[in-house]
Design an enzyme around this catalytic site. Sequence first.
Site, PDB file in Angstrom:
ATOM      1  N   CYS A   2     116.729 -24.100  72.684  1.00 40.99           N
ATOM      2  CA  CYS A   2     117.221 -25.375  72.139  1.00 40.99           C
ATOM      3  C   CYS A   2     118.498 -25.145  71.342  1.00 40.99           C
ATOM      4  O   CYS A   2     119.455 -25.916  71.449  1.00 40.99           O
ATOM      5  CB  CYS A   2     116.159 -26.027  71.255  1.00 40.99           C
ATOM      6  SG  CYS A   2     114.558 -26.249  72.056  1.00 40.99           S
ATOM      7  N   CYS A  12     108.515 -27.689  73.119  1.00 45.45           N
ATOM      8  CA  CYS A  12     107.546 -26.915  72.331  1.00 45.45           C
ATOM      9  C   CYS A  12     107.233 -27.630  71.026  1.00 45.45           C
ATOM     10  O   CYS A  12     106.079 -27.812  70.659  1.00 45.45           O
ATOM     11  CB  CYS A  12     108.064 -25.521  72.022  1.00 45.45           C
ATOM     12  SG  CYS A  12     108.380 -24.497  73.449  1.00 45.45           S
ATOM     13  N   CYS A  40     113.320 -28.963  77.935  1.00 50.73           N
ATOM     14  CA  CYS A  40     113.107 -27.515  77.856  1.00 50.73           C
ATOM     15  C   CYS A  40     114.288 -26.830  78.538  1.00 50.73           C
ATOM     16  O   CYS A  40     114.163 -26.413  79.660  1.00 50.73           O
ATOM     17  CB  CYS A  40     111.773 -27.150  78.511  1.00 50.73           C
ATOM     18  SG  CYS A  40     111.244 -25.483  78.153  1.00 50.73           S
ATOM     19  N   HIS A  46     113.253 -41.030  88.697  1.00 51.69           N
ATOM     20  CA  HIS A  46     113.109 -41.432  90.104  1.00 51.69           C
ATOM     21  C   HIS A  46     113.701 -42.824  90.363  1.00 51.69           C
ATOM     22  O   HIS A  46     114.423 -43.031  91.335  1.00 51.69           O
ATOM     23  CB  HIS A  46     111.621 -41.396  90.454  1.00 51.69           C
ATOM     24  CG  HIS A  46     111.276 -41.934  91.797  1.00 51.69           C
ATOM     25  ND1 HIS A  46     111.522 -41.233  92.961  1.00 51.69           N
ATOM     26  CD2 HIS A  46     110.670 -43.093  92.174  1.00 51.69           C
ATOM     27  CE1 HIS A  46     111.088 -41.943  93.990  1.00 51.69           C
ATOM     28  NE2 HIS A  46     110.571 -43.073  93.543  1.00 51.69           N
ATOM     29  N   CYS A  80     118.903 -37.608  82.675  1.00 50.82           N
ATOM     30  CA  CYS A  80     119.613 -36.503  83.338  1.00 50.82           C
ATOM     31  C   CYS A  80     120.399 -36.982  84.557  1.00 50.82           C
ATOM     32  O   CYS A  80     121.448 -36.437  84.875  1.00 50.82           O
ATOM     33  CB  CYS A  80     118.627 -35.429  83.790  1.00 50.82           C
ATOM     34  SG  CYS A  80     117.527 -34.850  82.507  1.00 50.82           S
ATOM     35  N   CYS A  87     119.294 -30.692  87.681  1.00 51.22           N
ATOM     36  CA  CYS A  87     118.194 -30.025  88.369  1.00 51.22           C
ATOM     37  C   CYS A  87     117.965 -30.539  89.786  1.00 51.22           C
ATOM     38  O   CYS A  87     117.730 -29.763  90.705  1.00 51.22           O
ATOM     39  CB  CYS A  87     116.918 -30.178  87.552  1.00 51.22           C
ATOM     40  SG  CYS A  87     117.166 -29.733  85.818  1.00 51.22           S
ATOM     41  N   CYS A  94     110.570 -31.475  82.528  1.00 55.08           N
ATOM     42  CA  CYS A  94     110.511 -30.670  81.304  1.00 55.08           C
ATOM     43  C   CYS A  94     110.507 -31.478  80.010  1.00 55.08           C
ATOM     44  O   CYS A  94     110.287 -30.924  78.952  1.00 55.08           O
ATOM     45  CB  CYS A  94     111.637 -29.642  81.283  1.00 55.08           C
ATOM     46  SG  CYS A  94     113.243 -30.339  80.874  1.00 55.08           S
TER      47      CYS A  94
HETATM   48  S1  SF4 Z   1     114.652 -36.483  94.412  1.00 54.21           S
HETATM   49 FE1  SF4 Z   1     112.948 -36.741  92.960  1.00 54.21          FE
HETATM   50  S2  SF4 Z   1     113.597 -38.299  91.523  1.00 54.21           S
HETATM   51 FE2  SF4 Z   1     115.021 -38.359  93.265  1.00 54.21          FE
HETATM   52  S3  SF4 Z   1     114.160 -39.918  94.617  1.00 54.21           S
HETATM   53 FE3  SF4 Z   1     113.301 -38.021  95.296  1.00 54.21          FE
HETATM   54  S4  SF4 Z   1     111.357 -37.790  94.160  1.00 54.21           S
HETATM   55 FE4  SF4 Z   1     112.569 -39.391  93.152  1.00 54.21          FE
HETATM   56  S1  SF4 Z   2     113.582 -30.749  84.712  1.00 53.83           S
HETATM   57 FE1  SF4 Z   2     113.880 -32.967  84.966  1.00 53.83          FE
HETATM   58  S2  SF4 Z   2     113.745 -33.783  82.888  1.00 53.83           S
HETATM   59 FE2  SF4 Z   2     114.077 -31.589  82.681  1.00 53.83          FE
HETATM   60  S3  SF4 Z   2     116.291 -31.387  82.519  1.00 53.83           S
HETATM   61 FE3  SF4 Z   2     115.792 -31.174  84.675  1.00 53.83          FE
HETATM   62  S4  SF4 Z   2     116.013 -33.225  85.553  1.00 53.83           S
HETATM   63 FE4  SF4 Z   2     115.932 -33.452  83.317  1.00 53.83          FE
END
Ligand code: SF4
Ligand code: SF4
Lengths: 490, 317
Positions: free
Chosen positions: B55, B155, B193, B242, B281, B293, B302
């Site tokens: 962090c 955490c 995280c 999503h 994100c 990600c 996370c």
């Molecule tokens: S990649 Fe993940 S968040 Fe994006 S539409 Fe597909 S399931 Fe949903």
């Molecule tokens: S794992 Fe999901 S919630 Fe965590 S930083 Fe990546 S996209 Fe964002």
Amino acid sequence: MSSCKRVAGATGKTTLHIDPVTRIEGHLKAEVVVEGGKVVDAKLSGGMFRGFETILRGRDPRDSSQIVQRICGVCPTAHATASVMAQDAAMDTKVTTNGRITRNLIFGANYLQSHILHFYHLAAQDFVQGPDSAPFVPRYKNSDLLTDRNKGLAAVNAAAVDQYVEALTVRQVCHEMVAMFGGKMPHVQGIVAGGSSEIPTKERLIEYAARFDLVKKFVIEKYLPVVYLVGSQYKDLFAVGQGHRACIAYGVFPLNDAMTEFMLKPGVYYNGQDHALDPAQIHEDVKYSWFDDSTTGLHYSKGQTKPNPHKEGAYSFVKAPRYNGVACEVGPLARMWIENPPLSPIGQKALKEHFGLDAKRFRDLGEDAAFSLMGRHVARAEETWYMLDFIESWLKEVKPGEETYVKPEIPDTGVGTGFTEAPRGSLLHFLSIKDKKIDNYQIVSATLWNCNPRDDKGQRGPVEEALIGIPVPDIENPVNVARLIRAFDP
Amino acid sequence: MSLSRRDFVKLCTGTVAGMGISQMFHPSVCEAISGSLNGSRPPVLWVQGSGCTGCSVSLLNSVNPHIKDLLLDVISLEYHPTVMAWEGEPAMEHMYKIAEEYKGGFFLAVEGSIPVAADGKYCIIGEAHHKEISMVQAMKDLAPKAAAVLALGTCAAYGGIPAAEGSETGAMSVRDFFAQEGIATPVVNIPGCPPHPDWIVGTVVVALEAIKTHGLAAGLGEVVKLLDSEGRPTPFFGENIHDNCPYLPAFDDDKMCKTLSDKDGCRMEVGCKGPSTMADCYKRKWNNGINWCIDNAVCIGCVEPDFPDGKSPFYEM
Ligand code: SF4
Ligand code: SF4
């Protein structure tokens, strides 16, 4: 206010407790006994236990590369690398050439980040004085800093402080490089079992290269010169902290798909001799660690993690790994000593100018100066320079658009060990799979190698041993003690 | 004045151009905040329990504003184990002194969870007044005196990996620890995280501004109104990944990726946890807007209270 807890002994010995040792990752306490202005005994205590090994048991093996990254927010890519190598071995997966090189590009960018962060943001305040504002104050009173050593060098101090700020941006840019193929940082998504999840595109490689040029310029024009400049003002610190003069490295940045050639090769050095690395020789003792005595002396593949936090006589949550019974240090010094690469032109020139040394390769520094407090900073800076050309070569070698990933199949049973080098030192992850789940997972990290307590034979750990002889002229301000500890990047 | 209006608008809206501005951070609001940021720097004590320092490292990546401006102009970071100059017992005693001097007027930032088993022995954070201080003890001593606690990272916010199944250390989140100990100090959770630097900086600046405008208690009340049922500030954690994902059209068309490097489709079938994850994100992206990600592999959820156990296995193929 005294600078640390002191217990004066009847014999002219004073025991100092430094807890916490700051500007490191994790929780560390140093207990040193000072006599006649020097450290005569030392104990290092790791104050945190989280139990990753037990948390990992029973999970999907592929989850491990995500979980273990959370061991260390400074070097998550190292843990991810060791983990996926263990998984690749256990799942019998053959990573593609492009996958291997992309992993090198991700991990390599974090090496640059980690070394720059270590020198400027963790260690530099041991040598120069920051602004008179929190978090740079309070600080040691008579801290023997550059400004005190030589009033004429106030300008050097000011330059180093400016570089501290500039380096904040440079390390941030290094993280952008990690994120390009790693998704994000800290804690990447891109280093996965089977290779790397993002196939580099031409555009991305150009963006990476542009940032790399900026970092390279900083390393050559600022970082290397300032390390030697500061070093030239602290020549005495090239003569202390030698420790056991024993080191180990596992090899890092594979240069071929067979993983037999590395940017920095594996090896072991002790008693003045080089030895080939034989993983069978690595065992962990726990007599002085807060773990159950029944688990001592085990090879890592048989390793067990049974905490016993109130065990009498123990003083650390760090286990004590030994190679053939030898306490080996790990890190840039170990890697550079074992590889013995050429030194940078800046280094060669500075060593001649300030030390009258004709040094072409790393070992020309000599065992005394290389295995020293300052020698460890030099090794880290030289290693940063040494890897610049390799990153450039990977940028040329990587094939835009070519597959970086092969889908692994989880076997019913399997075992594998991932050997790599975190920026701060040797790292291995051992994985065994049973019923497609993690059955045993063992981690021997750089902190375990460097910061361990005594082993079953009572032999000190590498940093403990390196502390012996460290000068503490002013007991109220034992600045050299933490200087030595931080030189390891514990 | 080191936070320019432009910096602030960037911070509030994420770095992707044209993605829209959340209601809370309408440009005029941003302007008002950035225009009134002068004045004294509140003391911040940052303690680390069972965590990985990720962090802190993530916060160092703050770009708008730059971390230097945050440290030297916005807050007075009186204790931070990874950043501060000093060390040992005097550093710890300095922390205790500040907590006493600024009782009710400092922020306590907590990184890492609080392991309560074995009398707190699993995390000793230092020595003060000639005795070892565990994370448990430090929280009991400092938290009741703080104006508010920032639980930074998953955490501290929810227990995270140190509290995952198989853990033997009794690691727990700040809110659970407070419930157990009857500590009433308000807690703002900034999970992740690690958390995105914007989430941390944005929350701190919003809190400071609210306090300046409404006074301490009422200002904190305003901040608490922004929190969701999991204690997270809705400006950053108010939307489902999503529902806003650039791959949602692919999902709707049932066009699915087959492997982690295949980027032609939704990542659902390789394990994406976007559908059960609340964070921005998708528009903010990471590391100065470089990547995130899901563009890279999958979301592992996370920021959620059930990370990691409820999000595991992360990959499903
Ligand atoms: S990649 Fe993940 S968040 Fe994006 S539409 Fe597909 S399931 Fe949903
Ligand atoms: S794992 Fe999901 S919630 Fe965590 S930083 Fe990546 S996209 Fe964002």
